[in-house]
Design a protein around this motif. Structure first.
Motif, PDB file in Angstrom:
ATOM      1  N   GLU A   1       0.676   5.057  -7.648  1.00  0.00           N
ATOM      2  CA  GLU A   1      -0.314   4.282  -8.391  1.00  0.00           C
ATOM      3  C   GLU A   1      -1.709   4.989  -7.238  1.00  0.00           C
ATOM      4  OE1 GLU A   1       3.311   1.425  -9.976  1.00  0.00           O
ATOM      5  OE2 GLU A   1       1.603   0.885  -7.681  1.00  0.00           O
ATOM      6  N   LEU A   2      -1.687   4.718  -6.293  1.00  0.00           N
ATOM      7  CA  LEU A   2      -3.195   5.155  -5.695  1.00  0.00           C
ATOM      8  C   LEU A   2      -2.724   6.563  -4.906  1.00  0.00           C
ATOM      9  CD1 LEU A   2      -4.999   3.414  -3.977  1.00  0.00           C
ATOM     10  CD2 LEU A   2      -3.385   2.866  -2.486  1.00  0.00           C
ATOM     11  N   PRO A   3      -4.132   6.987  -5.132  1.00  0.00           N
ATOM     12  CA  PRO A   3      -4.478   8.088  -4.477  1.00  0.00           C
ATOM     13  C   PRO A   3      -5.061   7.986  -3.343  1.00  0.00           C
ATOM     14  CG  PRO A   3      -5.822   7.812  -6.606  1.00  0.00           C
ATOM     15  CD  PRO A   3      -5.386   6.543  -6.334  1.00  0.00           C
ATOM     16  N   TYR A   4      -4.256   9.360  -2.587  1.00  0.00           N
ATOM     17  CA  TYR A   4      -3.765   9.369  -1.085  1.00  0.00           C
ATOM     18  C   TYR A   4      -4.512  10.735  -0.111  1.00  0.00           C
ATOM     19  CZ  TYR A   4       0.231  11.528  -1.091  1.00  0.00           C
ATOM     20  OH  TYR A   4       1.067  12.846  -1.214  1.00  0.00           O
ATOM     21  N   GLY A   5      -5.269  10.834   1.085  1.00  0.00           N
ATOM     22  CA  GLY A   5      -5.274  11.889   1.676  1.00  0.00           C
ATOM     23  C   GLY A   5      -5.584  11.640   2.774  1.00  0.00           C
TER      24      GLY A   5
ATOM     25  N   ILE B   1       0.987  -1.492  -0.056  1.00  0.00           N
ATOM     26  CA  ILE B   1       0.080  -0.081  -0.253  1.00  0.00           C
ATOM     27  C   ILE B   1       0.568   1.549   0.068  1.00  0.00           C
ATOM     28  CG2 ILE B   1      -1.659   1.468   0.945  1.00  0.00           C
ATOM     29  CD1 ILE B   1      -2.596  -1.379   2.337  1.00  0.00           C
ATOM     30  N   TYR B   2       2.117   1.220   0.951  1.00  0.00           N
ATOM     31  CA  TYR B   2       3.056   2.198   0.752  1.00  0.00           C
ATOM     32  C   TYR B   2       3.764   2.764  -0.180  1.00  0.00           C
ATOM     33  CZ  TYR B   2       1.719   3.649   6.199  1.00  0.00           C
ATOM     34  OH  TYR B   2       1.166   4.364   6.972  1.00  0.00           O
ATOM     35  N   ASP B   3       3.802   1.557  -1.003  1.00  0.00           N
ATOM     36  CA  ASP B   3       4.831   1.743  -1.643  1.00  0.00           C
ATOM     37  C   ASP B   3       3.931   2.762  -3.495  1.00  0.00           C
ATOM     38  OD1 ASP B   3       7.014   0.431  -3.275  1.00  0.00           O
ATOM     39  OD2 ASP B   3       5.111  -0.202  -5.086  1.00  0.00           O
TER      40      ASP B   3
ATOM     41  N   LEU C   1      -8.694   2.207  -3.748  1.00  0.00           N
ATOM     42  CA  LEU C   1      -8.166   1.227  -3.438  1.00  0.00           C
ATOM     43  C   LEU C   1      -8.479  -0.070  -4.173  1.00  0.00           C
ATOM     44  CD1 LEU C   1      -6.119  -0.424  -0.744  1.00  0.00           C
ATOM     45  CD2 LEU C   1      -8.000  -0.336   0.451  1.00  0.00           C
ATOM     46  N   LYS C   2     -10.227  -0.421  -4.220  1.00  0.00           N
ATOM     47  CA  LYS C   2     -10.626  -1.212  -4.428  1.00  0.00           C
ATOM     48  C   LYS C   2      -9.844  -1.336  -6.207  1.00  0.00           C
ATOM     49  CE  LYS C   2     -15.024  -3.523  -6.384  1.00  0.00           C
ATOM     50  NZ  LYS C   2     -16.721  -3.396  -5.835  1.00  0.00           N
ATOM     51  N   ARG C   3      -9.724   0.179  -7.494  1.00  0.00           N
ATOM     52  CA  ARG C   3      -9.986  -0.227  -8.715  1.00  0.00           C
ATOM     53  C   ARG C   3      -8.179  -0.532  -8.488  1.00  0.00           C
ATOM     54  NH1 ARG C   3      -9.841   4.707  -8.993  1.00  0.00           N
ATOM     55  NH2 ARG C   3     -12.594   5.038  -9.007  1.00  0.00           N
ATOM     56  N   TRP C   4      -7.220  -0.055  -7.775  1.00  0.00           N
ATOM     57  CA  TRP C   4      -5.709  -0.489  -7.747  1.00  0.00           C
ATOM     58  C   TRP C   4      -5.698  -1.925  -7.344  1.00  0.00           C
ATOM     59  CZ3 TRP C   4      -3.222  -2.150  -3.089  1.00  0.00           C
ATOM     60  CH2 TRP C   4      -1.489  -2.517  -2.599  1.00  0.00           C
TER      61      TRP C   4
END
Length: 248
Positions: A68-72, A60-62, A96-99
């Protein structure tokens, strides 16, 4: 008694997502109480699949670090790199589901995917399926080729066995000089007759030369032991010499 945390949420902290990903939701409160920082988890902890949880956290952190994974924060997507080391970092359920569907298609954890999605999901990707199909076709063609080779080898083996029996029989019962003379006289007489003509000048057969007789024999009986051009020419020459000596 602690209230069981919800399985699915609108957004998750990475540790919460990793706990659900590895099926450790029933231990969530204990795990959160046992760690001091989500970014520095202990390498060993007395929970099942702890190594899997560490791996999921790293994944997840990678994905966050490599965008690759939007965050906020608190479910609001932000482009703020200072959040990466923050305990308030969150990722949205939909992101997360899309990733996971893209990068880990073989994974279908229940907190992200419904039961119908998990049942309907093909665990083999299209690319993997195509590769397997090509490999299967290649193996099928190779198997068919091996079968043809085995059939040819079996026929060759049977032919060798027959020749071996004939050779063995000849060795056990060697032909006598008298019998060989008789056979050669017969062969010489038949060859002379086939290539000869009647007193009226009419040919006894359609063969005009010894080479024609040899070619016809080889064409019709090439699989029979002894029916080769070299052997026939040799035997015919011996037969004609023996017959000429007998008639002299």
């Amino acid at each position: 008694m602690h209230e069981r945390p919800p399985t699915s949420m609108v957004f998750y902290r990475p540790i919460e997502a990793a706990i659900r990903w590895t099926g450790l939701l029933r231990h969530e409160q204990e795990i959160l109480s046992a760690i001091s920082s989500p970014r520095n988890l202990p390498q060993t902890l007395d929970y099942p699949r702890w190594d899997d949880l560490l791996l999921c956290m790293d994944r997840i952190y990678d994905a966050v670090i490599h965008r690759e994974l939007p965050y906020g924060q608190n479910g609001v997507t932000l482009n703020d790199e200072s959040l990466i080391d923050s305990t308030e970092l969150t990722v949205r359920h939909t992101d997360l589901k899309r990733w996971m569907r893209t990068h880990y298609p073989e994974h279908r954890p229940g907190f992200l995917f419904s039961r119908s999605e998990r049942i309907a999901h093909p665990f083999i990707t299209l690319e993997a399926g195509q590769a397997m199909l090509i490999e299967r076709q290649a193996m099928k063609a190779e198997l068919e080729q091996c079968r043809r080779q085995m059939h040819a080898l079996r026929e060759q083996h049977e032919s060798f066995l027959k020749q071996s029996v004939l050779i063995s029989a000849c060795q056990q019962c060697p032909i006598s000089d008298r019998a060989e003379t008789t056979y050669l006289n017969i062969i010489g007489g038949m060859l002379t007759l086939m290539l000869g003509t009647s007193p009226a000048g009419k040919a006894y057969s359609s063969f005009r030369t010894q080479e024609a007789v040899v070619s016809a024999l080889v064409a019709h009986h090439q699989s029979v032991m002894g029916i080769t051009e070299r052997t026939l020419n040799g035997k015919f020459a011996s037969a004609k010499r023996r017959l000429s000596s007998a008639n002299a």
